[in-house]
Design a protein around this motif. Structure first.
Motif, PDB file in Angstrom:
ATOM      1  N   ALA A  82       0.788  -1.236   0.000  1.00 59.90           N
ATOM      2  CA  ALA A  82       0.000   0.000   0.000  1.00 59.90           C
ATOM      3  C   ALA A  82       0.820   1.287   0.000  1.00 59.90           C
ATOM      4  O   ALA A  82       0.525   2.203  -0.781  1.00 59.90           O
ATOM      5  N   PRO A  83       1.865   1.432   0.843  1.00 61.82           N
ATOM      6  CA  PRO A  83       2.587   2.711   0.865  1.00 61.82           C
ATOM      7  C   PRO A  83       3.173   3.094  -0.495  1.00 61.82           C
ATOM      8  O   PRO A  83       3.108   4.269  -0.887  1.00 61.82           O
ATOM      9  N   GLY A  84       3.737   2.133  -1.209  1.00 60.67           N
ATOM     10  CA  GLY A  84       4.285   2.427  -2.524  1.00 60.67           C
ATOM     11  C   GLY A  84       3.209   2.681  -3.555  1.00 60.67           C
ATOM     12  O   GLY A  84       3.331   3.595  -4.388  1.00 60.67           O
ATOM     13  N   TYR A  85       2.148   1.894  -3.508  1.00 55.49           N
ATOM     14  CA  TYR A  85       1.048   2.062  -4.463  1.00 55.49           C
ATOM     15  C   TYR A  85       0.400   3.437  -4.305  1.00 55.49           C
ATOM     16  O   TYR A  85      -0.002   4.064  -5.280  1.00 55.49           O
ATOM     17  N   ALA A  86       0.322   3.889  -3.063  1.00 54.53           N
ATOM     18  CA  ALA A  86      -0.305   5.185  -2.786  1.00 54.53           C
ATOM     19  C   ALA A  86       0.540   6.360  -3.262  1.00 54.53           C
ATOM     20  O   ALA A  86       0.080   7.506  -3.215  1.00 54.53           O
ATOM     21  N   LEU A  87       1.774   6.077  -3.724  1.00 50.78           N
ATOM     22  CA  LEU A  87       2.649   7.141  -4.226  1.00 50.78           C
ATOM     23  C   LEU A  87       2.892   7.010  -5.726  1.00 50.78           C
ATOM     24  O   LEU A  87       3.916   7.460  -6.241  1.00 50.78           O
ATOM     25  N   GLU A  88       1.933   6.406  -6.422  1.00 53.40           N
ATOM     26  CA  GLU A  88       2.033   6.356  -7.878  1.00 53.40           C
ATOM     27  C   GLU A  88       1.982   7.777  -8.451  1.00 53.40           C
ATOM     28  O   GLU A  88       1.507   8.710  -7.787  1.00 53.40           O
ATOM     29  N   PRO A  89       2.462   7.966  -9.692  1.00 59.35           N
ATOM     30  CA  PRO A  89       2.542   9.317 -10.265  1.00 59.35           C
ATOM     31  C   PRO A  89       1.233  10.098 -10.255  1.00 59.35           C
ATOM     32  O   PRO A  89       1.258  11.322 -10.132  1.00 59.35           O
ATOM     33  N   ALA A  90       0.095   9.422 -10.360  1.00 64.68           N
ATOM     34  CA  ALA A  90      -1.183  10.138 -10.377  1.00 64.68           C
ATOM     35  C   ALA A  90      -1.831  10.210  -9.005  1.00 64.68           C
ATOM     36  O   ALA A  90      -2.992  10.598  -8.892  1.00 64.68           O
ATOM     37  N   ARG A  91      -1.073   9.856  -7.948  1.00 62.07           N
ATOM     38  CA  ARG A  91      -1.608   9.933  -6.590  1.00 62.07           C
ATOM     39  C   ARG A  91      -0.794  10.875  -5.698  1.00 62.07           C
ATOM     40  O   ARG A  91      -1.250  11.223  -4.603  1.00 62.07           O
ATOM     41  N   VAL A  92       0.392  11.265  -6.153  1.00 61.27           N
ATOM     42  CA  VAL A  92       1.202  12.174  -5.332  1.00 61.27           C
ATOM     43  C   VAL A  92       0.531  13.538  -5.192  1.00 61.27           C
ATOM     44  O   VAL A  92       0.794  14.277  -4.239  1.00 61.27           O
ATOM     45  N   GLN A  93      -0.359  13.877  -6.131  1.00 65.06           N
ATOM     46  CA  GLN A  93      -1.073  15.152  -6.043  1.00 65.06           C
ATOM     47  C   GLN A  93      -1.906  15.212  -4.771  1.00 65.06           C
ATOM     48  O   GLN A  93      -2.004  16.252  -4.120  1.00 65.06           O
ATOM     49  N   LEU A  94      -2.537  14.087  -4.424  1.00 67.90           N
ATOM     50  CA  LEU A  94      -3.319  14.027  -3.196  1.00 67.90           C
ATOM     51  C   LEU A  94      -2.427  14.233  -1.976  1.00 67.90           C
ATOM     52  O   LEU A  94      -2.771  14.987  -1.055  1.00 67.90           O
ATOM     53  N   GLN A  95      -1.257  13.594  -1.966  1.00 65.27           N
ATOM     54  CA  GLN A  95      -0.338  13.744  -0.838  1.00 65.27           C
ATOM     55  C   GLN A  95       0.113  15.197  -0.695  1.00 65.27           C
ATOM     56  O   GLN A  95       0.205  15.731   0.416  1.00 65.27           O
ATOM     57  N   ASN A  96       0.397  15.857  -1.816  1.00 66.62           N
ATOM     58  CA  ASN A  96       0.851  17.244  -1.771  1.00 66.62           C
ATOM     59  C   ASN A  96      -0.239  18.193  -1.277  1.00 66.62           C
ATOM     60  O   ASN A  96       0.031  19.131  -0.526  1.00 66.62           O
ATOM     61  N   LYS A  97      -1.476  17.957  -1.703  1.00 69.07           N
ATOM     62  CA  LYS A  97      -2.559  18.865  -1.338  1.00 69.07           C
ATOM     63  C   LYS A  97      -3.113  18.588   0.054  1.00 69.07           C
ATOM     64  O   LYS A  97      -3.517  19.510   0.768  1.00 69.07           O
ATOM     65  N   ASP A  98      -3.179  17.314   0.414  1.00 71.15           N
ATOM     66  CA  ASP A  98      -3.874  16.931   1.643  1.00 71.15           C
ATOM     67  C   ASP A  98      -3.146  15.757   2.293  1.00 71.15           C
ATOM     68  O   ASP A  98      -3.564  14.602   2.162  1.00 71.15           O
ATOM     69  N   PRO A  99      -2.042  16.018   2.991  1.00 71.70           N
ATOM     70  CA  PRO A  99      -1.269  14.929   3.593  1.00 71.70           C
ATOM     71  C   PRO A  99      -2.082  14.035   4.526  1.00 71.70           C
ATOM     72  O   PRO A  99      -1.905  12.817   4.534  1.00 71.70           O
ATOM     73  N   ARG A 100      -2.977  14.626   5.301  1.00 71.36           N
ATOM     74  CA  ARG A 100      -3.801  13.823   6.210  1.00 71.36           C
ATOM     75  C   ARG A 100      -4.777  12.942   5.422  1.00 71.36           C
ATOM     76  O   ARG A 100      -4.993  11.772   5.768  1.00 71.36           O
ATOM     77  N   GLY A 101      -5.356  13.517   4.388  1.00 78.34           N
ATOM     78  CA  GLY A 101      -6.261  12.738   3.546  1.00 78.34           C
ATOM     79  C   GLY A 101      -5.532  11.609   2.836  1.00 78.34           C
ATOM     80  O   GLY A 101      -6.052  10.494   2.717  1.00 78.34           O
ATOM     81  N   TRP A 102      -4.318  11.901   2.358  1.00 81.99           N
ATOM     82  CA  TRP A 102      -3.523  10.862   1.703  1.00 81.99           C
ATOM     83  C   TRP A 102      -3.161   9.761   2.700  1.00 81.99           C
ATOM     84  O   TRP A 102      -3.227   8.565   2.359  1.00 81.99           O
ATOM     85  N   ALA A 103      -2.789  10.125   3.917  1.00 80.96           N
ATOM     86  CA  ALA A 103      -2.432   9.132   4.931  1.00 80.96           C
ATOM     87  C   ALA A 103      -3.623   8.229   5.239  1.00 80.96           C
ATOM     88  O   ALA A 103      -3.465   7.011   5.416  1.00 80.96           O
ATOM     89  N   GLU A 104      -4.804   8.804   5.299  1.00 79.30           N
ATOM     90  CA  GLU A 104      -6.008   8.003   5.532  1.00 79.30           C
ATOM     91  C   GLU A 104      -6.249   7.058   4.360  1.00 79.30           C
ATOM     92  O   GLU A 104      -6.568   5.871   4.550  1.00 79.30           O
ATOM     93  N   PHE A 105      -6.106   7.576   3.141  1.00 78.20           N
ATOM     94  CA  PHE A 105      -6.271   6.755   1.943  1.00 78.20           C
ATOM     95  C   PHE A 105      -5.286   5.585   1.942  1.00 78.20           C
ATOM     96  O   PHE A 105      -5.672   4.428   1.708  1.00 78.20           O
ATOM     97  N   ALA A 106      -4.007   5.857   2.240  1.00 79.85           N
ATOM     98  CA  ALA A 106      -2.987   4.811   2.237  1.00 79.85           C
ATOM     99  C   ALA A 106      -3.260   3.779   3.327  1.00 79.85           C
ATOM    100  O   ALA A 106      -3.071   2.573   3.119  1.00 79.85           O
TER     101      ALA A 106
END
Length: 292
Positions: A153-177
């Motif tokens: 999951a941690p690597g999959y959640a950092l695919e090229p089209a998902r890093v935008q979520l991490q940049n905009k909303d780190p807490r939301g990305w952490a929940e998603f991952a």
């Protein structure tokens, strides 16, 4: 909360919130029924919002046999949700894997769809890369089965089209991952093998899409590279399709830009319900330059 039984005996976990015209949300491969929380909270004020877990996603059943996972099953599972809730027709909203299922549902059961929202749909559709997509899907399925979804999951959640979520909303990305890491390894691997790797390319569905008249909205992020061309294909082929592209946005549209996503689909629903979403004017398909 409750469970829906499919025609092949699978139990799907289902949640219903709100009152009004029904909206069914169909999640992506990396999501589950929880992924639609920003939409349920906003839209349940006006609509009956239904979310469910696809087969292979607990608390829904996780069949052992990959043959019980397919694009056709994913399509018909939407119908099972409608039937179990005594719904004649609903707005169907799908993201990515759920977007494919939504499109196929509209093609097979147009009378059961008030409208279709096909978001982030197109990964693996490139006809020139189909074989590579199948190989990569099988490799990922093997990794998930051997290493476990919590490790992948941690690597999959950092695919090229998902890093935008991490940049905009780190807490939301952490929940998603974190939620991704809770998925069934067996269910995820079987979904990759049975649904993802074997679904037909969108380019092979052009004749069917050209006959689709259900109001359809294609939604993509402009940094979701794998879905941009397929999105344009659907817009150009489906006579009832409109297209919305979110700027500086990746794949996980509904949680990366929840306010924009909610406003976009609400405006779309309102146009559909007012009878203002028609087919494309054939005159707009003609070539030419200004004054000709």
């Amino acid at each position: 909360m409750g469970y829906v039984s499919t025609d092949d005996g699978i139990s799907l976990y289902c949640e219903t919130t709100g009152e009004g015209t029904p909206v069914v949300f169909v999640h992506e491969f990396a999501g589950d029924h929880r992924s639609w929380e920003p939409q349920v909270r906003a839209l349940s004020r006006y609509y009956t919002c239904i979310t469910y877990g696809s087969r292979g996603y607990p608390p829904s059943d996780v069949p052992d046999d990959p043959a019980r996972y397919s694009q056709e099953r994913a399509r018909d599972d939407i119908k099972a949700v409608l039937d179990a809730n005594d719904i004649e027709a609903a707005h169907i909203v799908g993201l990515s894997m759920g977007g494919f299922a939504t499109l196929h549902f509209g093609l097979a059961y147009p009378e059961r769809a008030l409208s279709l929202v096909v978001a982030g749909c197109g990964y693996g559709a490139d006809p020139d890369r189909r074989d590579d997509f199948k190989v990569q899907s099988e490799k990922l399925a093997q990794r998930i089965k051997s290493e476990g979804m919590d490790k992948i999951a941690p690597g999959y959640a950092l695919e090229p089209a998902r890093v935008q979520l991490q940049n905009k909303d780190p807490r939301g990305w952490a929940e998603f991952a974190a939620q991704l890491g809770e998925h069934s390894s067996k269910g995820s691997a079987n979904t990759l093998r049975g649904v993802q790797a074997n679904r037909p390319s969108l380019y092979d569905l052009r004749d069917k899409m050209a006959e689709l008249t259900v109001p359809t909205l294609i939604v993509n992020g402009d940094e979701d590279e794998s879905c941009l061309e397929p999105g344009l294909l659907m817009k150009r082929t489906i006579p009832s399709a409109g297209m919305s592209v979110f700027p500086n946005t990746g794949h996980t549209l509904n949680i990366e830009e929840p306010a924009l996503f909610n406003r976009t689909i609400l405006d779309f629903f309102h146009e559909v319900e007012a009878g203002r979403w028609g087919l494309r004017d054939p005159r707009s398909l003609k070539g030419g330059t200004l004054g000709r």
